[in-house]
Each structure stands twice: as structure tokens, then as C-alpha cells.
Motif scaffolding. Structure first.
Motif, PDB file in Angstrom:
ATOM      1  N   THR A 282       0.867  -1.549   0.425  1.00  0.00           N
ATOM      2  CA  THR A 282      -0.159  -0.009  -0.006  1.00  0.00           C
ATOM      3  C   THR A 282       1.024   1.504  -0.280  1.00  0.00           C
ATOM      4  N   VAL A 283       0.072   1.994  -1.019  1.00  0.00           N
ATOM      5  CA  VAL A 283       0.971   4.200  -0.476  1.00  0.00           C
ATOM      6  C   VAL A 283       0.359   4.280  -1.042  1.00  0.00           C
ATOM      7  N   VAL A 284       0.189   5.078   0.279  1.00  0.00           N
ATOM      8  CA  VAL A 284      -0.533   6.530   1.077  1.00  0.00           C
ATOM      9  C   VAL A 284      -0.349   8.088   0.460  1.00  0.00           C
ATOM     10  N   VAL A 285      -0.561   8.513  -0.517  1.00  0.00           N
ATOM     11  CA  VAL A 285      -0.130  10.031  -1.127  1.00  0.00           C
ATOM     12  C   VAL A 285      -1.284  10.903  -0.157  1.00  0.00           C
ATOM     13  N   SER A 286      -0.989  11.683   0.034  1.00  0.00           N
ATOM     14  CA  SER A 286      -1.679  13.113   1.008  1.00  0.00           C
ATOM     15  C   SER A 286      -1.890  14.149   0.827  1.00  0.00           C
ATOM     16  N   THR A 287      -1.874  15.418   0.609  1.00  0.00           N
ATOM     17  CA  THR A 287      -2.455  16.972   0.863  1.00  0.00           C
ATOM     18  C   THR A 287      -2.791  17.537   1.932  1.00  0.00           C
ATOM     19  N   ARG A 288      -2.373  18.606   2.761  1.00  0.00           N
ATOM     20  CA  ARG A 288      -3.075  19.533   3.475  1.00  0.00           C
ATOM     21  C   ARG A 288      -2.208  20.483   3.962  1.00  0.00           C
ATOM     22  N   ARG A 289      -3.338  21.361   4.092  1.00  0.00           N
ATOM     23  CA  ARG A 289      -2.668  22.581   4.516  1.00  0.00           C
ATOM     24  C   ARG A 289      -1.622  22.241   5.631  1.00  0.00           C
ATOM     25  N   SER A 290      -0.533  23.098   6.440  1.00  0.00           N
ATOM     26  CA  SER A 290       0.096  22.816   7.409  1.00  0.00           C
ATOM     27  C   SER A 290      -0.516  22.775   9.226  1.00  0.00           C
ATOM     28  N   ALA A 291      -0.414  22.580  10.278  1.00  0.00           N
ATOM     29  CA  ALA A 291      -0.634  23.373  10.565  1.00  0.00           C
ATOM     30  C   ALA A 291      -0.354  24.845  11.348  1.00  0.00           C
ATOM     31  N   SER A 292       0.378  25.409  10.957  1.00  0.00           N
ATOM     32  CA  SER A 292       0.223  26.699  11.512  1.00  0.00           C
ATOM     33  C   SER A 292      -0.629  27.788  10.633  1.00  0.00           C
ATOM     34  N   GLY A 293      -0.578  27.277   9.734  1.00  0.00           N
ATOM     35  CA  GLY A 293      -1.273  27.372   8.078  1.00  0.00           C
ATOM     36  C   GLY A 293      -0.461  28.333   7.021  1.00  0.00           C
ATOM     37  N   GLN A 294       0.664  29.051   6.903  1.00  0.00           N
ATOM     38  CA  GLN A 294       1.604  29.335   6.512  1.00  0.00           C
ATOM     39  C   GLN A 294       2.089  28.670   5.331  1.00  0.00           C
ATOM     40  N   GLY A 295       1.410  27.210   5.114  1.00  0.00           N
ATOM     41  CA  GLY A 295       2.283  26.104   4.248  1.00  0.00           C
ATOM     42  C   GLY A 295       1.714  25.246   3.739  1.00  0.00           C
ATOM     43  N   VAL A 296       2.079  24.290   3.217  1.00  0.00           N
ATOM     44  CA  VAL A 296       1.414  23.067   2.764  1.00  0.00           C
ATOM     45  C   VAL A 296       2.314  21.544   2.527  1.00  0.00           C
ATOM     46  N   GLU A 297       1.136  20.664   3.078  1.00  0.00           N
ATOM     47  CA  GLU A 297       1.943  19.535   3.248  1.00  0.00           C
ATOM     48  C   GLU A 297       1.714  18.155   2.175  1.00  0.00           C
ATOM     49  N   ILE A 298       3.127  17.978   1.525  1.00  0.00           N
ATOM     50  CA  ILE A 298       2.864  16.526   1.175  1.00  0.00           C
ATOM     51  C   ILE A 298       3.373  15.552   1.845  1.00  0.00           C
ATOM     52  N   CYS A 299       2.735  14.136   1.544  1.00  0.00           N
ATOM     53  CA  CYS A 299       2.801  13.644   2.761  1.00  0.00           C
ATOM     54  C   CYS A 299       2.830  11.988   1.324  1.00  0.00           C
ATOM     55  N   VAL A 300       3.728  11.238   1.393  1.00  0.00           N
ATOM     56  CA  VAL A 300       4.209  10.180   0.570  1.00  0.00           C
ATOM     57  C   VAL A 300       4.253   9.223   1.852  1.00  0.00           C
ATOM     58  N   ARG A 301       3.686   8.063   2.405  1.00  0.00           N
ATOM     59  CA  ARG A 301       3.842   6.898   3.159  1.00  0.00           C
ATOM     60  C   ARG A 301       3.112   5.466   2.583  1.00  0.00           C
ATOM     61  N   ASP A 302       4.128   4.241   2.986  1.00  0.00           N
ATOM     62  CA  ASP A 302       4.015   3.167   2.302  1.00  0.00           C
ATOM     63  C   ASP A 302       4.257   2.370   3.612  1.00  0.00           C
TER      64      ASP A 302
END
Length: 695
Positions: A591-611
């Protein structure tokens, strides 16, 4: 040494004739010189003129110092000869001829000691300390400066003390003792302003900027740099301009982000100031900084040009022959001081012996005691001779070790150059590997489809729908091959554009679409290598993310690298499970999971690649972003994917790339991209002290 000095004078004196007449005091001194007779007053006038031009025109300083020395020797004016030697040594030092400067400086020190002139002695000690400091030899520099400080305080020579206090601070800054450096530089700066010593003032201000930058006070550092630049421009003091601009460049480099261009700009100003003032040490440091900066931007051609300039300047300053001369002269001076100390001890011993003889004539009963004391002194002298022999042997061993060390250093420099070229070549090969793999895989599938198409055409019961489907698949594969060939061409084009004009601009981009496309491309590439491989792909994309300013092509390369690594990890774990439990075993689902979200501070974005693949051992997690480090078997990886990805995220986008992994369970990479970098840069620039750099 005489031959070297004569050659250097032959090279610099013709260049002096083309210089413009400096304004102010130097102009009036030259007018006086035109009518001055050949007496001791002319010697003083020549020495003073050489002093005034030391920091702005070292070649003219050498010329006038030579004239003053020749006239003083003809007049047998020993004190004038000492001052001429001090000024001539300063000129050679500023021009980068350290062996000649040291030889002449030691001659000036001996004249000052013989004449017992405190002003001359203080200046000679200060000049020798400054020479050793410029060569990076801190300990003897500090010893000479403290001797000069003691002479200045004893004779109440405030002008000398003004220079010496700042110079002591320079040495402590070189030794990274920042609190002591700030203390002495601040005291020297206050005296500079009180005594109206502009040359020392601008130099101390630039060094105070370096100290505050090292202490983490960027605002204070900028204030001192600007003050030094403003004052040095008015006085045409190029060495201080070079130091202040170079300090600003290093400060901008530490601030990073949008300040990178400002760092390059002021570093070029520093190099120009060093070249204008013929200040070799400044030229060396500025060209080294520019070479490293352009190498970090992957501008290898420009980096190599500056590296060549730095190498040539270093050789002119610190070549083996010159350093051997400096070492020999320094050793000779130490031996001379030891010899003087021995002579003083012997003289004291003789005086004591005479006193003992007189005492013997007056008091015979003490003869036995005095005889015993004399024997003890002889034993001490023998012991001293033994120690001197041992010290001389240790000195010869150290000299041999120093020569071996310099040879090893030169070999290491050559190896580093070759390693840099190898890393650059490997990086280009790695970037082209992904699109070429896609082209290869789709070309193979197209060959299979073409074979099926031929078989279908040969059949008597021709199925038109099947033919059209196969033709559509072939056309689709050809389009994929064209797209990935264009990607390879774009990678080459991007690298060429980077070498000419720096990184591409960041444009608003739909990150969700970019992430999905990168994941599917990586999956298709993995399946093309192993047709039996299947994995579960999951996406958790924030629909309210909105466009984010990025360099889309560079970020796509990062995502392809991360997704390909994740698929490789789950594929490796699947193969291991099959080998261990057998083909019929169940339980593990790649399984490979890719997600996008706003950062906790609201000043940027995060891209997560998990396997949920093999994971990365904890002991090597700190090395995964290093060039050429890989956990893959030989032939399956270059070790440059994560290194290049880390550079794209941190340098091109000003973000972060972090890793979390547990061996045998999972691996997760998180990309953080600041979405408000432009507003933050403007706010930071507006909050700095008044004064700005224009481009």
C-alpha cells in the motif's frame, strides 16, 4: 628572498605610474615632496606618504617605502630607516607578498629595539601581528599585538592603541572567541571615532559586523556593515569595503531564501573592491564564496571560473615556497630571540661570577659555598644545552610533518575537484533515468501490441473492433513515449537554463493534480518492470488546497522519486514475504498513500508519501539525504534521488523534506512548502535598519 623582493618591485612599480592622484592629504604630501631636499625630512615625508597610501594603493606604498629606505641608508638615518622598513613591510603585506613583508618587518623590529624608540617599536610589533593574523596564524599574532598594546599603554600612544585594540579583536574573532572579539573591537571602535582614524574605524566596523553575525544578531551586523561601507566609500578604503561586502554576503547566505540573489550581488561587489584595491586576501575569500554559491546553484561553469581565480590567488598568497620562507623567517626570529635570551642569561651569569670573585676577596670563608654554586650553574647550563638540542630535533620533525601535511592537503583538493565533477555527471544521469525508463517500458508494450495487431490482421475472421482497440492502445503508448521524451528534453533544457540564469520562477500550480499524476506515472513504471506486481494506491487530497506557487517540473521530479522509492519498498517487502511464507500465503497488502493538506500553522502546505514497505534502519536514517548514499543493491540505485529532491525542496522552494520510518513497518516522507514566502520576505526586508541594496 632578495631576488623575490626585487622581482616583486619590478612587477608593481610600473603599475603605480598609472594611478590617479588620491585626494586630500596624499595630494598635499606629494606637492611637498616635489620641493623637499634630500635630507632626513624627506625620509620622514616619504614614509608618511607611504603610510597614507597603505590601505588604498599598496603598490604606491612599496614604491615610496623603497625610496625612503634607500635615502635613509645613504644618510645613515637609523630611525628613518626603521620607519621606512615598517611602511615598506605594510605595502608588501597588503600586496600579498608575505615572505617579503615578514623579512622586512623583522628588520624593522631589530632597528626599533636597537634605537629604543617606543613609537617605532609599537608600530613594528603591530605590523608583525597584523601580518601573522592575515595568514591565519593566530597565536604569534596575539603575542605581537599584546606586546604592542603594552608599549602603547606605557608610552601613552593613543593612536597606536586605537589600531591595536581592534587588531586584538580581529584575532579573537579568528579564534571564534566571540565575546572577547566583541569587547576589544568595541573598545577599538570607540577610540577610532575619538581619534578620527577613518581607516581603523571602517575596518573595525566591518569586523564588528562579522562578530554580531556569528552571535546571531543580523540587525546589528547589517548596521555595522552599512556604516563601514558608507564611511569606506568616502575614504576610498577598498580593503574595508571588501570585508564589509563579504560579511553582508555571508549574512544573506545564512538568511537563505530570496536573500540568495543579494548574497551573490554583494559578494561580487566584495570581489570588485578587492581587485580595485589589489587586496589579495579579499579576492581569495570573495572568489571562494562565489564559487561555493554558484556550485550550490549547480552553475558549474561559473563556479569553476571563480574556483580557478581562488586557486590562483591562494597559490600567490600561500604557495608552498612562500609558506616555507615565512616559516623559515619566523623560526629564525624565534631562534634570534632565544639567542638574545641566552646571551642575557650568560651576561647575568658573568656579572654574578664577577660579584662572586669580589666577594671571595672580601670573605674567604665563603669560598667553598661559592664554588659549589658555580658547579650547580655549570650543571644547569649543560642541562639547558641538552634541552636546546632536543628542541632543535623536535623543530626539524615538525617542519617535516608540516611539509607532508601540505602535500596531503594538495592531493585532497584534487580529489575534491574530481568528486565534484563526478557528482554533477551522476546527477544529470539520475534526472534522465526516470523518463528514459518510461520510454523503454512503453516502447516494450508497444512492441507487444504491434505483434498482436499483426496476428489479428493475419486472421481470416478479421475482428475490426479488436483491431481498432489495439491500434488505439498503440497510439496511446506512442503518445506516452512522446510525452516522456519531451520530459527528458525539458530536463536538459532546464539544466542549461539554470546554468545561465538560475532557477525557474515559481508559478501557481494545482498540487492535487500534480501528486496524482506523479503517483500513477511511478506505478506504471514499476509495473512495466514487473508485470505481476500490484499495489493499493490511496490518495487523501485536500479539495480546498488551492493553487500553490512552485516550480512544477522540479516538484514533479521530487514526487516521482518519492513515489518510486515507496513502490520499490513495498515491492521488496512483498518479495520477501513470498520467499518466507510461500506463494499461497496471505496477509500482506502493498500500500502507498499520498496526501495533501494545509500545515498546522496555516503558512504552507504539506505533501505526505507513506508506504508499508521494508522501512529504513534507524542507524542510516541520518544519511539518506547525502549524495551517493543508497540502501539498494549495487546497480539498482545511484544514491542521488533523495539528495537532489532535498536540494529542490530546501533551496529552490525554501521548504523542508523530513523522514519518519520504522524498519519492517513503514516509511513516510513529508514535504513542507511555504505558501506565503513572498509576503514573509517583504516583511523581513522592511523590518531591517534603514538603507538598502539596489540591483
Amino acid at each position: 628572498m632578495t631576488t623575490i623582493c626585487a622581482f616583486f618591485l619590478w612587477w608593481v612599480v610600473p603599475a603605480y605610474g598609472a594611478l590617479a592622484l588620491p585626494p586630500g592629504r596624499t595630494g598635499s604630501l606629494r606637492l611637498e615632496l616635489e620641493t623637499a631636499p634630500a635630507d632626513t625630512a624627506r625620509v620622514v615625508l616619504l614614509a608618511q606618504l607611504a603610510y597614507e597610501l597603505t590601505q588604498t594603493d599598496p603598490l604606491a606604498t612599496i614604491n615610496y617605502g623603497k625610496q625612503a629606505l634607500q635615502l635613509a641608508q645613504e644618510l645613515r638615518f637609523r630611525r628613518g630607516e626603521g620607519w621606512a622598513l615598517v611602511r615598506l613591510g605594510s605595502g608588501f603585506r597588503e600586496a600579498g607578498n608575505y615572505p617579503a613583508a615578514l623579512q622586512i618587518g623583522l628588520q624593522a623590529l631589530r632597528v626599533a629595539e636597537a634605537e629604543r624608540d617606543s613609537r617605532l617599536l609599537g608600530r613594528a610589533l603591530n605590523a608583525l601581528g597584523y601580518l601573522y593574523w592575515e595568514q591565519g596564524n593566530s597565536r604569534p599574532a596575539l603575542a605581537y599585538f599584546f606586546r604592542a598594546k603594552a608599549v602603547a599603554e606605557k608610552s601613552q600612544n593613543i593612536k597606536l592603541l586605537t589600531r591595536v585594540m581592534g587588531n586584538i579583536g580581529n584575532v579573537y574573532q579568528q579564534l571564534h572567541q566571540l565575546d572577547s572579539a566583541r569587547y576589544y573591537l568595541q573598545r577599538g571602535y570607540v577610540l577610532d571615532v575619538q581619534e578620527h582614524d577613518l581607516t581603523s574605524e571602517v575596518g573595525d566596523a566591518a569586523m564588528l559586523g562579522n562578530v554580531h553575525a556569528a552571535l546571531g544578531h543580523p540587525r546589528m551586523a547589517q548596521a555595522y556593515y552599512r556604516r563601514s561601507i558608507r564611511r569606506a566609500r568616502g575614504g576610498h578604503i577598498t580593503f574595508a569595503l571588501c570585508r564589509a561586502y563579504l560579511g553582508q554576503a555571508r549574512l544573506y547566505e545564512r538568511l537563505g531564501g530570496a536573500h540568495a540573489d543579494s548574497a551573490l550581488y554583494v559578494a561580487k561587489l566584495a570581489l570588485a573592491a578587492g581587485q580595485q584595491g589589489r587586496y589579495p586576501k579579499g579576492i581569495l575569500e570573495a572568489s571562494q564564496f562565489l564559487a561555493a554559491a554558484h556550485a550550490a546553484r549547480r552553475d558549474s561553469a561559473t563556479a569553476f571560473r571563480y574556483l580557478t581565480l581562488a586557486s590562483a590567488t591562494r597559490e600567490s598568497l600561500f604557495g608552498r615556497a612562500k609558506m616555507a620562507q615565512v616559516e623559515a623567517l619566523g623560526l629564525g626570529e624565534r631562534l634570534r630571540e632565544d639567542e638574545l635570551a641566552d646571551q642575557q642569561r650568560l651576561a647575568q651569569a658573568r656579572r654574578r661570577q664577577l660579584a662572586l670573585v669580589a666577594a671571595l676577596l672580601a670573605a674567604v670563608p665563603l669560598l667553598l659555598l661559592l664554588w659549589r654554586n658555580n658547579r650547580l650553574k655549570q650543571q644547569a647550563n649543560r642541562q639547558l644545552h641538552t634541552w636546546n638540542t632536543q628542541i632543535a630535533a623536535q623543530r626539524d620533525a615538525l617542519r617535516t610533518a608540516l611539509a607532508d601535511l601540505k602535500t596531503a592537503q594538495e592531493q585532497l583538493l584534487r580529489h575534491e575537484k574530481m568528486a565534484f565533477l563526478g557528482e554533477l555527471t551522476a546527477g544529470i544521469a539520475h534526472e534522465l533515468q526516470n523518463p528514459l525508463n518510461f520510454v523503454t517500458n512503453f516502447a516494450g508494450v508497444s512492441s507487444e501490441l504491434t505483434a498482436e495487431l499483426r496476428t489479428e490482421v493475419a486472421r481470416p475472421d478479421l475482428d475490426r473492433l479488436a483491431l481498432e482497440a489495439l491500434a488505439a492502445d498503440v497510439q496511446l503508448n506512442q503518445e506516452k513515449i512522446r510525452q516522456h521524451a519531451q520530459r527528458a528534453s525539458a530536463i536538459v533544457k532546464t539544466m542549461l537554463e539554470h546554468s545561465r540564469s538560475g532557477p525557474a520562477p515559481r508559478l501557481p500550480t494545482n498540487l492535487n493534480a500534480l501528486v496524482e499524476e506523479s503517483l500513477m506515472l511511478a506505478y506504471q513504471n514499476t509495473c512495466g518492470t514487473d508485470h505481476a506486481f500490484q499495489a493499493t494506491l490511496r490518495t487523501n487530497l485536500d479539495p480546498d488546497l488551492g493553487p500553490v506557487p512552485v516550480v512544477a517540473q522540479d516538484l514533479e521530479r521530487v514526487l516521482l522519486n518519492l513515489c518510486a522509492n515507496a513502490l520499490y519498498a513495498v515491492h521488496q517487502r512483498q518479495q520477501k514475504e513470498l520467499r518466507t511464507a510461500g506463494p499461497g500465503a496471505a496477509g500482506y497488502e502493498p500500500t502507498v498513500v499520498v496526501s495533501t493538506r494545509r500545515s498546522a500553522s496555516g503558512q504552507g502546505v504539506e505533501i505526505c508519501v507513506r508506504d508499508n514497505g521494508t522501512g529504513i534502519p534507524k542507524k542510516v536514517q541520518s544519511k539518506v539525504f547525502q549524495p551517493f548514499f543508497t540502501t539498494k543493491p549495487p546497480g539498482e540505485g545511484t544514491g542521488l534521488g533523495l539528495s537532489l529532491s532535498y536540494g529542490i525542496i530546501t533551496q529552490t522552494h525554501g521548504g523542508t523534506l523530513t523522514l519518519a520510518s520504522e524498519e519492517g513497518r513503514f516509511t513516510e516522507f513529508v514535504i513542507y512548502l511555504p505558501s506565503t514566502a513572498a509576503r514573509a520576505e517583504v516583511a523581513l526586508f522592511q523590518s531591517m535598519p534603514s538603507g538598502r541594496v539596489t540591483h
